[in-house]
Design a protein around this motif. Structure first.
Motif, PDB file in Angstrom:
ATOM      1  N   TYR A  24     -28.327  12.670 -10.873  1.00  0.00           N
ATOM      2  CA  TYR A  24     -27.830  11.536 -11.649  1.00  0.00           C
ATOM      3  C   TYR A  24     -26.546  10.951 -11.083  1.00  0.00           C
ATOM      4  CZ  TYR A  24     -31.256  11.226 -15.336  1.00  0.00           C
ATOM      5  OH  TYR A  24     -32.421  10.990 -16.032  1.00  0.00           O
ATOM      6  N   GLU A  78     -26.430  13.842 -21.146  1.00  0.00           N
ATOM      7  CA  GLU A  78     -27.682  14.386 -21.661  1.00  0.00           C
ATOM      8  C   GLU A  78     -28.681  14.681 -20.545  1.00  0.00           C
ATOM      9  OE1 GLU A  78     -28.225  15.585 -24.364  1.00  0.00           O
ATOM     10  OE2 GLU A  78     -27.161  14.542 -25.973  1.00  0.00           O
ATOM     11  N   HIS A  79     -28.362  14.294 -19.320  1.00  0.00           N
ATOM     12  CA  HIS A  79     -29.289  14.481 -18.199  1.00  0.00           C
ATOM     13  C   HIS A  79     -28.659  15.194 -17.009  1.00  0.00           C
ATOM     14  CE1 HIS A  79     -31.927  11.656 -20.278  1.00  0.00           C
ATOM     15  NE2 HIS A  79     -30.889  10.861 -20.409  1.00  0.00           N
ATOM     16  N   CYS A  80     -27.361  15.003 -16.780  1.00  0.00           N
ATOM     17  CA  CYS A  80     -26.714  15.592 -15.604  1.00  0.00           C
ATOM     18  C   CYS A  80     -26.408  17.066 -15.835  1.00  0.00           C
ATOM     19  CB  CYS A  80     -25.441  14.827 -15.246  1.00  0.00           C
ATOM     20  SG  CYS A  80     -24.138  14.891 -16.497  1.00  0.00           S
ATOM     21  N   THR A  81     -26.151  17.779 -14.743  1.00  0.00           N
ATOM     22  CA  THR A  81     -25.863  19.208 -14.830  1.00  0.00           C
ATOM     23  C   THR A  81     -24.377  19.466 -14.674  1.00  0.00           C
ATOM     24  OG1 THR A  81     -26.162  19.554 -12.452  1.00  0.00           O
ATOM     25  CG2 THR A  81     -28.117  19.789 -13.860  1.00  0.00           C
ATOM     26  N   ALA A 117     -29.330  17.482 -11.134  1.00  0.00           N
ATOM     27  CA  ALA A 117     -30.381  16.651 -11.724  1.00  0.00           C
ATOM     28  C   ALA A 117     -30.554  15.318 -11.013  1.00  0.00           C
ATOM     29  CB  ALA A 117     -30.076  16.410 -13.200  1.00  0.00           C
ATOM     30  N   ILE A 172     -27.639  21.691 -18.329  1.00  0.00           N
ATOM     31  CA  ILE A 172     -27.391  20.290 -18.664  1.00  0.00           C
ATOM     32  C   ILE A 172     -26.089  20.206 -19.462  1.00  0.00           C
ATOM     33  CG2 ILE A 172     -28.241  18.261 -19.905  1.00  0.00           C
ATOM     34  CD1 ILE A 172     -29.848  18.976 -17.382  1.00  0.00           C
ATOM     35  N   SER A 190     -23.928  10.204 -18.375  1.00  0.00           N
ATOM     36  CA  SER A 190     -25.264  10.798 -18.295  1.00  0.00           C
ATOM     37  C   SER A 190     -25.285  12.244 -18.772  1.00  0.00           C
ATOM     38  CB  SER A 190     -25.770  10.729 -16.850  1.00  0.00           C
ATOM     39  OG  SER A 190     -24.876  11.390 -15.970  1.00  0.00           O
TER      40      SER A 190
END
Length: 433
Positions: free
Chosen positions: A70, A133-136, A68, A110, A131
């Motif tokens: 991040y 909630e956003h990173c994989t 993602a 995610i 992060s």
């Protein structure tokens, strides 16, 4: 025929993009450096990754994998251009098994979605990068991501029991599996976790899960000084406590939060500790009361429970925490740069954030910052610490790689890289170059 045309023929039109906006979107991460790839490939399966790497290896085209985007050290910047390989479309949670206490996922899942899927089965995936909630999860594997809970539970590596990896020559390696213990040969999982996409492309991940703790409590304590808060950390451990997380923040960080969020949402005082406990209901209640009594005996300026917790990622031995805080304060005064210290006090992983105006625009500012970081990292290494505990090396810390590792260790890294990626197509231009 150009690279994009050949890849469309190989993988299909919808898997390949070379329009300016997509190229720009895949040129970097959260660090300031960027480089535009020649083409972006959106893989949908391990087989597509295999086809791509066979093509790239035969033609010696660089491939920089990304999730993602991040990261904070430029790990996924395609320095040598070539192909940016996005894994975000490989986002299936294939299985969550309560009986085996594992989940099998693709790298584009995610991290927060994995945590929620585990929770629905009364299971717990502890790693919690900021992060999440956003990173994989694939990005977490690439960087061996940590988070506040790694004090008690460990980092990403501690929860990876199996990997599927496509190597540079397109061979597919499957190592580990559903079992929680495995000593069959070398630790190949450990080789790839934290390798920043330079040894192979992870296409499937088996993670270990834990029973979900039924209770959790949080304690917030404010102090007049950062040194008092840091000393309190040592006393918490000396008393036999092992919180799930133990976070610290200095005056600069608190003031910035007050300006951003308003004073009502930010704890009082010049330094702050946030302590999380988890476990069974009665055990958490009893431990929290003892923790309150211990902290209250040190006369904090404020002490509350039941709150919800509202970047250099160096790590020092826990015994050096107070020394690090004092050193950062003195370094800020000498350099003229404000320095904000906060992070994972429980495991010595403190984010020492040097605040430099015009860093991206003025070379003179960047050079001065590098000098200050030279001094910081030299002291950290002298104490037996390390220059990165969570984010990895990437581009941001490439300058300090020689000082942070021995000649023998650097040589072994090169040997492994040459063995697995002799044409140097996987994420070239980073710290091994």
């Amino acid at each position: 025929m150009g690279i994009a045309s050949e890849l469309r023929r190989l993988l299909g039109n919808d898997a390949v993009a070379d329009d300016p906006q997509t190229l720009a979107d895949h040129s970097g991460d959260k660090w300031f450096a960027h480089e535009t790839p020649e083409v972006v490939v959106f893989a949908r399966s391990s087989d597509e990754v295999k086809k791509l790497l066979r093509f790239a290896n035969e033609n010696k085209i660089p491939v920089t994998a990304r999730g993602a985007g991040y990261g904070y050290v430029g790990s996924c910047v395609p320095v040598r251009r070539g192909i940016a390989l996005s894994l975000v479309r490989m986002n299936r949670i294939k299985e969550v098994s309560f009986a085996d206490a594992i989940a099998i996922v693709e790298p584009g899942v995610i991290t927060g979605e994995l945590k929620r899927a585990a929770r629905e089965e009364k299971l717990f995936y502890p790693p919690d990068p900021a992060s999440f909630e956003h990173c994989t999860i694939g990005g977490n594997v690439a960087t061996n991501a940590g988070g506040p809970r790694c004090l008690k539970y460990g980092v990403t590596r501690n929860y990876i029991t199996g990997l599927e990896v496509v190597l540079a020559n397109s061979d597919v390696l499957r190592t580990g599996g559903r079992v929680h213990k495995n000593k069959t040969g070398f630790d190949l999982i450990g080789l790839f976790v934290g390798s920043e996409g330079m040894l192979g492309i992870v296409t499937e991940i088996t993670v270990k899960l834990l029973p979900l703790p039924p209770a959790r409590a949080t304690l917030s304590a404010s102090f007049n000084s950062m040194s008092e808060a840091a000393a309190m950390v040592q006393q918490i451990f000396a008393a036999g406590f092992l919180p799930s997380s133990l976070e610290i923040a200095d005056k600069f960080t608190l003031e910035a939060a007050r300006q951003d969020s308003g004073a009502a949402h930010v704890p009082s005082g010049n330094a702050h500790l946030l302590v999380d406990l988890d476990g069974q209901d009665q055990a958490v209640d009893a431990e929290m009361q003892k923790m309150r009594d211990l902290i209250q005996s040190r006369k904090p300026t404020a002490l509350e429970t039941g709150l919800t917790k509202l970047n250099e990622d160096i790590v020092v031995p826990r015994s050096r925490l107070v020394d690090l805080i004092a050193f950062a304060e003195a370094l800020s005064e000498r350099s003229g740069f404000p320095i904000a210290c906060f992070g994972h006090a429980g495991d010595g992983n403190i984010h020492v954030n040097l605040m430099a105006d015009r860093y991206n625009r003025e070379a003179a500012v960047r050079e001065k910052v590098r000098g200050v970081l030279d001094e910081l990292f030299a002291q950290v290494l002298a104490w037996g610490g390390v220059i990165t505990g969570e984010h990895g090396i990437g581009l941001a810390k490439k300058r300090w790689w020689p000082e942070a590792s021995s000649e023998v260790a650097r040589g072994l890294h090169q040997t492994l890289k040459r063995a697995l990626d002799p044409n140097n197509i996987l994420n070239p231009g980073k710290f091994l170059d």
